[in-house]
Design a protein around this motif. Sequence first.
Motif, PDB file in Angstrom:
ATOM      1  N   GLU A 253      -9.856  14.536  13.811  1.00 29.89           N
ATOM      2  CA  GLU A 253     -10.975  13.599  13.573  1.00 29.89           C
ATOM      3  C   GLU A 253     -10.450  12.221  13.163  1.00 29.89           C
ATOM      4  O   GLU A 253     -11.117  11.193  13.356  1.00 29.89           O
ATOM      5  CB  GLU A 253     -11.954  14.150  12.535  1.00 29.89           C
ATOM      6  N   LEU A 254      -9.231  12.172  12.625  1.00 29.47           N
ATOM      7  CA  LEU A 254      -8.674  10.879  12.194  1.00 29.47           C
ATOM      8  C   LEU A 254      -8.180  10.042  13.382  1.00 29.47           C
ATOM      9  O   LEU A 254      -7.850   8.877  13.231  1.00 29.47           O
ATOM     10  CB  LEU A 254      -7.537  11.092  11.193  1.00 29.47           C
ATOM     11  N   GLN A 255      -8.128  10.671  14.537  1.00 29.82           N
ATOM     12  CA  GLN A 255      -7.751   9.915  15.752  1.00 29.82           C
ATOM     13  C   GLN A 255      -8.993   9.542  16.575  1.00 29.82           C
ATOM     14  O   GLN A 255      -8.887   8.983  17.650  1.00 29.82           O
ATOM     15  CB  GLN A 255      -6.799  10.749  16.607  1.00 29.82           C
ATOM     16  N   ASP A 256     -10.135   9.891  16.025  1.00 37.37           N
ATOM     17  CA  ASP A 256     -11.416   9.597  16.690  1.00 37.37           C
ATOM     18  C   ASP A 256     -11.747   8.115  16.468  1.00 37.37           C
ATOM     19  O   ASP A 256     -11.787   7.660  15.323  1.00 37.37           O
ATOM     20  CB  ASP A 256     -12.476  10.514  16.042  1.00 37.37           C
ATOM     21  N   PRO A 257     -11.987   7.342  17.536  1.00 35.49           N
ATOM     22  CA  PRO A 257     -12.252   5.903  17.346  1.00 35.49           C
ATOM     23  C   PRO A 257     -13.546   5.629  16.583  1.00 35.49           C
ATOM     24  O   PRO A 257     -13.712   4.540  16.053  1.00 35.49           O
ATOM     25  CB  PRO A 257     -12.343   5.355  18.771  1.00 35.49           C
ATOM     26  N   LEU A 258     -14.452   6.618  16.523  1.00 39.45           N
ATOM     27  CA  LEU A 258     -15.700   6.386  15.788  1.00 39.45           C
ATOM     28  C   LEU A 258     -15.654   7.004  14.385  1.00 39.45           C
ATOM     29  O   LEU A 258     -16.681   7.101  13.711  1.00 39.45           O
ATOM     30  CB  LEU A 258     -16.896   6.930  16.569  1.00 39.45           C
TER      31      LEU A 258
ATOM     32  N   VAL B 195       0.834  -1.208   0.000  1.00 36.24           N
ATOM     33  CA  VAL B 195       0.000   0.000   0.000  1.00 36.24           C
ATOM     34  C   VAL B 195       0.871   1.262   0.000  1.00 36.24           C
ATOM     35  O   VAL B 195       0.582   2.232  -0.718  1.00 36.24           O
ATOM     36  CB  VAL B 195      -0.960  -0.033   1.219  1.00 36.24           C
ATOM     37  N   LEU B 196       1.952   1.228   0.770  1.00 39.50           N
ATOM     38  CA  LEU B 196       2.842   2.407   0.809  1.00 39.50           C
ATOM     39  C   LEU B 196       3.466   2.631  -0.565  1.00 39.50           C
ATOM     40  O   LEU B 196       3.570   3.761  -1.045  1.00 39.50           O
ATOM     41  CB  LEU B 196       3.931   2.222   1.875  1.00 39.50           C
ATOM     42  N   GLU B 197       3.844   1.525  -1.200  1.00 42.79           N
ATOM     43  CA  GLU B 197       4.453   1.634  -2.521  1.00 42.79           C
ATOM     44  C   GLU B 197       3.435   2.176  -3.533  1.00 42.79           C
ATOM     45  O   GLU B 197       3.731   3.057  -4.323  1.00 42.79           O
ATOM     46  CB  GLU B 197       4.932   0.243  -2.948  1.00 42.79           C
ATOM     47  N   GLN B 198       2.242   1.666  -3.420  1.00 45.08           N
ATOM     48  CA  GLN B 198       1.179   2.067  -4.348  1.00 45.08           C
ATOM     49  C   GLN B 198       0.845   3.560  -4.207  1.00 45.08           C
ATOM     50  O   GLN B 198       0.604   4.251  -5.181  1.00 45.08           O
ATOM     51  CB  GLN B 198      -0.052   1.208  -4.034  1.00 45.08           C
ATOM     52  N   THR B 199       0.839   4.061  -2.949  1.00 47.79           N
ATOM     53  CA  THR B 199       0.468   5.466  -2.722  1.00 47.79           C
ATOM     54  C   THR B 199       1.667   6.405  -2.829  1.00 47.79           C
ATOM     55  O   THR B 199       1.498   7.610  -2.974  1.00 47.79           O
ATOM     56  CB  THR B 199      -0.146   5.639  -1.313  1.00 47.79           C
TER      57      THR B 199
ATOM     58  N   GLU C 248       4.586  10.318   7.074  1.00 48.12           N
ATOM     59  CA  GLU C 248       3.745  11.361   6.455  1.00 48.12           C
ATOM     60  C   GLU C 248       2.288  11.163   6.855  1.00 48.12           C
ATOM     61  O   GLU C 248       1.577  12.106   7.201  1.00 48.12           O
ATOM     62  CB  GLU C 248       3.834  11.265   4.922  1.00 48.12           C
ATOM     63  N   VAL C 249       1.857   9.913   6.784  1.00 46.56           N
ATOM     64  CA  VAL C 249       0.460   9.601   7.110  1.00 46.56           C
ATOM     65  C   VAL C 249       0.183   9.933   8.575  1.00 46.56           C
ATOM     66  O   VAL C 249      -0.837  10.538   8.921  1.00 46.56           O
ATOM     67  CB  VAL C 249       0.175   8.105   6.815  1.00 46.56           C
ATOM     68  N   ARG C 250       1.127   9.563   9.437  1.00 51.31           N
ATOM     69  CA  ARG C 250       0.976   9.810  10.884  1.00 51.31           C
ATOM     70  C   ARG C 250       0.873  11.310  11.166  1.00 51.31           C
ATOM     71  O   ARG C 250       0.027  11.750  11.935  1.00 51.31           O
ATOM     72  CB  ARG C 250       2.195   9.209  11.588  1.00 51.31           C
ATOM     73  N   GLU C 251       1.744  12.035  10.515  1.00 54.07           N
ATOM     74  CA  GLU C 251       1.772  13.488  10.706  1.00 54.07           C
ATOM     75  C   GLU C 251       0.426  14.108  10.297  1.00 54.07           C
ATOM     76  O   GLU C 251      -0.131  14.939  10.999  1.00 54.07           O
ATOM     77  CB  GLU C 251       2.881  14.054   9.815  1.00 54.07           C
ATOM     78  N   TYR C 252      -0.090  13.643   9.159  1.00 48.36           N
ATOM     79  CA  TYR C 252      -1.367  14.172   8.665  1.00 48.36           C
ATOM     80  C   TYR C 252      -2.484  13.850   9.672  1.00 48.36           C
ATOM     81  O   TYR C 252      -3.330  14.690   9.970  1.00 48.36           O
ATOM     82  CB  TYR C 252      -1.681  13.544   7.301  1.00 48.36           C
TER      83      TYR C 252
ATOM     84  N   LEU D 194      -7.271  11.584   1.104  1.00 54.47           N
ATOM     85  CA  LEU D 194      -7.523  12.910   1.683  1.00 54.47           C
ATOM     86  C   LEU D 194      -6.395  13.874   1.338  1.00 54.47           C
ATOM     87  O   LEU D 194      -6.636  15.041   0.993  1.00 54.47           O
ATOM     88  CB  LEU D 194      -7.653  12.796   3.216  1.00 54.47           C
ATOM     89  N   MET D 195      -5.158  13.375   1.428  1.00 56.36           N
ATOM     90  CA  MET D 195      -4.002  14.237   1.145  1.00 56.36           C
ATOM     91  C   MET D 195      -4.017  14.680  -0.319  1.00 56.36           C
ATOM     92  O   MET D 195      -3.704  15.832  -0.633  1.00 56.36           O
ATOM     93  CB  MET D 195      -2.694  13.500   1.458  1.00 56.36           C
ATOM     94  N   SER D 196      -4.410  13.782  -1.191  1.00 56.48           N
ATOM     95  CA  SER D 196      -4.448  14.130  -2.614  1.00 56.48           C
ATOM     96  C   SER D 196      -5.484  15.216  -2.862  1.00 56.48           C
ATOM     97  O   SER D 196      -5.267  16.130  -3.650  1.00 56.48           O
ATOM     98  CB  SER D 196      -4.805  12.907  -3.466  1.00 56.48           C
TER      99      SER D 196
END
Length: 598
Positions: free
Chosen positions: A553-558, A533-537, A543-547, A581-583
């Motif tokens: 809201e991305l750390q929201d369990p729901l 997946v990392l290669e594909q994206t 980077e993903v963690r930082e975003y 989302l980043m794109s």
Amino acid sequence: MISADETARHENVPLRLTSRDAIEQEVRKRVDEERRRLERQSHARDRVHFHRPVERPFTAAERHNVTILFGGLTWKHEWLIRSAFESAGYKVELLPTPDVAGFQLGKEYGNNGQCNPTYFTVGNLVQFLQGLEAEGMSRQDIIDKYIFVTAGACGPCRFGMYEAEYRLALRNSGFDGFRVLLFQQSGGFNQAGEADGLEMNVDFFLAFLNALNMGDVLNDVGYQMRPFEIEEGATDRAMAQAMEDLKEVLRTHRNQRLDGRMGAFLTSLPAVGGMAEKAGKFADALLGKEYPEALRQVGDNLRAVRIDRTRVKPIVKITGEFWAQTTEGDGNYRMFPFLEREGAQVLVEPIGTWIMYMIHQAKQANTDRAGVSEDEAMPAAWRIDKRMAADLQARKKNAALSVAEAVFTREWNRLREALGNIPHELTDQYELQRIGHPMYNSRAGGGEGHLEVAKNIYYSNKDMCHMVLSLKPFGCMPSTQSDGVQSAVVNQYKDMIYLPVETSGEGEINAHSRVQMALGEAKVKAREEMERVLEQTGRTLDEVREYAEEHSELQDPLYKVPHAKGVIGTAATFVLHVDDLMSKDAPATAAVPAGAGA
Ligand code: SF4
């Protein structure tokens, strides 16, 4: 023992009789002789057979003085069920989660050759009663002031023997006369007797089902949050608070009643009477917003827990026998916390699947038996009237069961929706049957029937897990059958990681080490998926963690991350979503000058 003379007499004297009557007479004579011989033999050995005792009833007058004991599910389900009982005015106490000491007591006081859930659950009850006695309560007081309530069935596996096992073990351990009350799991909505202390009526079952469903969806959410929580222990603390809140909602719930003048009028109508009140209760259950609202509130509180979905973890789907896959203690070697400690995400099985399975099987049996009742043969072909009446009867029953399926699914989805659709959907029983039937006849009853095989294929093929762990008790008859079939399944689906573990009350280290080995493979599968997946994206995990940190809201369990086809893991799915989302966030690329390019 058959004496040598007797054997010789039977074996060596051929029936040289000519008329049919004479043969029948001789056969009857020999059967009577054999019966007398067996009776003599039985007396000679002084063998005492177990007979179901005539039990003292639990009366309505005792309701406020007698404590109902029950257990056997997860603590969340049990807490909620206890509250449902309390709202109906019962005194209730939960049995502790069965442990190895209880298992040993079950073996000591029970019959030989039982499956291990029998030993665990029966021994657990005896252990609890012995504890009361050790605290100073007399045996007679225990027998008078407590009763045990459990589910029963007359299935082809040993589940049908549980009631007798409880009674035998209670008698052997000195609690003869202790009352065990059963509600039949296929007995429908009304199993109430007029003077029964425990009213197994519409109110009881609706409260029970609501408690089960809420326990299911919360359990599911908890297992999706815990492996990713940023602050250790935050999920368990939030869940404990959630249970306190829900407990109160269920405890203070008032059953729907037809009150006032209109109520009195409706119930007085002979044709409407009881139906009006029942219909009102169902409408209340279907349209009432109390439980979904309460769950929504609970969900809002759960959102305070922050989670990091970038942790790469294999998803392990739990299947197997009902009790072994549900219990949270020694009965399955404390498998769920073990898996989480080992770095897995556990996908638990909801009790709702079992309820839908029972409805589905009832429908199937009804269709198969259309036109035939237990004591009656199929009407002759020329009795078209009788055949049509039987057919109509079967259709009516199936229509009622279809309504039950639809209502149950709708209720489930309302509760799911209240938690942001994070709990999994109920698996479609028709799809499970379609998948499982070619391997395991879906008419074969007992235990989980074809479900064990079907779930293995379903969850692996739908990209829902990296590995399937089937927890099956030692001595379980249906699981032994499906084990044979699973080897054919694994041969057919080469990528599947499937591990059956027989739980026996002993041998925990051995079981854990087998799980560790299979989990090793599942971890590799999860890591490779993430690399793909990392290669594909073209993104890095940092980077993903930082975003995600910048977008709370991305750390929201729901927060609902859409499932991507061909991707299983939570982290890999999350990376794909964040990439999307980043794109979208990225500034539009500069317009290509006119005339440039081909
Ligand atoms: S399904 Fe298996 S373990 Fe469960 S009661 Fe039946 S025989 Fe026992």
